[in-house]
Design an enzyme around this catalytic site. Structure first.
Site, PDB file in Angstrom:
ATOM      1  N   THR A 330       0.799  -1.379  -0.039  1.00 42.58           N
ATOM      2  CA  THR A 330       0.006  -0.166   0.055  1.00 42.58           C
ATOM      3  C   THR A 330       0.723   1.278   0.016  1.00 42.58           C
ATOM      4  O   THR A 330       1.997   1.139   0.135  1.00 42.58           O
ATOM      5  CB  THR A 330      -0.876   0.162   1.420  1.00 42.58           C
ATOM      6  OG1 THR A 330      -0.092   0.377   2.477  1.00 42.58           O
ATOM      7  CG2 THR A 330      -1.736  -1.172   1.245  1.00 42.58           C
ATOM      8  N   CYS A 331       0.187   2.444  -0.314  1.00 40.03           N
ATOM      9  CA  CYS A 331       0.812   3.542  -0.295  1.00 40.03           C
ATOM     10  C   CYS A 331       1.010   4.164   1.114  1.00 40.03           C
ATOM     11  O   CYS A 331       1.278   5.454   1.413  1.00 40.03           O
ATOM     12  CB  CYS A 331       0.255   4.811  -1.254  1.00 40.03           C
ATOM     13  SG  CYS A 331      -1.370   5.009  -0.742  1.00 40.03           S
ATOM     14  N   ASP A 332       0.648   3.429   2.271  1.00 39.70           N
ATOM     15  CA  ASP A 332       0.501   4.012   3.627  1.00 39.70           C
ATOM     16  C   ASP A 332       2.207   3.625   4.110  1.00 39.70           C
ATOM     17  O   ASP A 332       2.448   2.482   4.053  1.00 39.70           O
ATOM     18  CB  ASP A 332      -0.209   3.322   4.550  1.00 39.70           C
ATOM     19  CG  ASP A 332      -0.762   3.957   5.647  1.00 39.70           C
ATOM     20  OD1 ASP A 332       0.108   4.246   6.438  1.00 39.70           O
ATOM     21  OD2 ASP A 332      -1.891   4.078   6.032  1.00 39.70           O
TER      22      ASP A 332
END
Length: 384
Positions: A330-332
């Site tokens: 994810t982009c987290d």
């Protein structure tokens, strides 16, 4: 969650034949049934499975096939799941805090074993739960806590009464005409048998304070899975310590023993197959699964280091290992595993990283955050 109907020899064969781009949870029914029989034959009492750890129907069905006769349920959904798959099995509702509607649901379903850890929750049970259901007495078990010992996660930070409060509740349970019992949970991934010994000794103190002879003592879960290379859990040592301590402390008045393993039963029957999305500048590794998927609990309880790496053709990589930072897809930025994980120096994009012992708190906590998390299942004869 999809399921491939082919039965493969092992996870490496899954890789060779499918070359999956999404995470795959490989399940070995033989391993799960062997672990269940190890508990059933070794633990000196009733074994109940903590459904929350992995509520897949195939898990429940294989545990039943191995001879398991009880389940620890924590919600109306789990009560109904077990009621549908195993109508004759014992259901222990040991989540000690419940809404009144949840209590009513469990009473209607015929649940006859409850835990409690506060006076306010005990009052709710007294209001709604009869002393007998379908002609059988109802059991209420005050849950007590002690300072954490030998575990990696302290359940007492959320649940459990002091021994003094547990004695007060135990006395009230018996006075109301319920079956009076006690329960505790030593903590997650508890490898030290002394933790159970300490709790059992205090259980006797609680009985003496309350002047109550308990029917059963539930020694909780916390039984460890095999997470770290070379540190395989000694379950039999834990079983023996529980039995001998109970006999020492209670003698002829020894209560029936119950346990509720979750991780200790199901974790080692599953291996999570992940794929390398990228090796950034030869250092950190990005996988197609992470803390929003099948590896959700690792930041809390620590890495599983029982990992193997295979190339895209299913060949094991055996180069010298070095520590790598591992990120999920994810982009987290919080989507990373704790610390570093030792991986072969020649790991590259398109390889597969298999996490062995990943069956607990993984399929059930998998999300679709950021559009990732399309996990599938595969059945295998063996995991390595």
């Amino acid at each position: 969650m999809g399921h491939n109907k082919t039965v493969w020899d092992n996870p490496a064969e899954v890789i060779r034949n499918l070359q999956p781009d999404n995470p795959v949870m490989a399940f070995a029914p033989t391993v799960l049934q062997e672990r269940a029989r190890r508990f059933i034959n070794g633990f000196p009492g009733l074994v109940t499975y903590a459904v929350k750890s992995n509520p897949e129907e195939v898990v429940v069905q294989n545990l039943l096939s191995a001879g398991l006769k009880g389940f620890d349920v924590a919600s109306p959904a789990e009560i109904d799941l077990v009621g549908r798959l195993a109508p004759g099995a014992a259901r222990h509702y040991h989540n000690p805090v419940r809404a009144r509607c949840e209590i009513a649901h469990a009473v209607e379903a015929g649940v006859r074993a409850w835990s409690v850890d506060s006076q306010s929750e005990l009052d709710k049970l007294f209001e709604q739960v009869p002393t007998s259901i379908d002609g059988q007495k109802v059991e209420i078990s005050p849950r007590f806590k002690l300072p954490v010992l030998g575990a990696i996660y302290d359940f007492g930070s959320k649940f459990g009464a002091t021994p003094e409060m547990a004695a007060e509740m135990l006395r009230a349970v018996e006075a109301r005409g319920y079956v009076a019992s006690l329960t505790f949970h030593p903590g997650t991934q508890c490898v030290d048998p002394a933790a159970w010994e300490s709790y059992i000794r205090v259980a006797r103190d609680i009985c003496d304070m309350a002047d109550v002879r308990i029917r059963r003592l539930n020694v909780g879960g916390g039984f460890p899975s095999y997470r770290v290379v070379g540190v395989e859990p000694e379950l039999e040592a834990i079983f023996d310590r529980i039995g001998t301590t109970a006999e020492e402390m209670f003698g002829q008045d020894a209560p029936e023993l119950v346990c509720e393993p979750g991780r200790g039963l199901c974790a080692d029957a599953f291996s999570l197959i992940t794929r390398v999305k990228a090796v950034r500048d030869g250092s950190s590794v990005f996988l197609n699964d992470g803390v929003y998927g099948g590896l959700a609990e690792l930041p809390v309880v620590g890495n599983i280091d029982r990992v193997q790496v295979f190339d895209a053709d299913g060949r094991l990589r055996e180069a010298e290992r070095s520590g790598r930072i591992i990120f999920g897809p994810t982009c987290d930025s919080v989507d990373r595993l704790p610390g570093e994980l030792g991986l072969p120096a020649d790991i590259t994009e398109g390889d597969y990283v298999i996490f062995h012992g990943a069956g607990a708190y993984s399929t059930v906590t998998n999300t679709r955050f950021n559009g990732f998390g399309a996990m599938t299942h595969a059945t295998v004869m063996a995991l390595e």
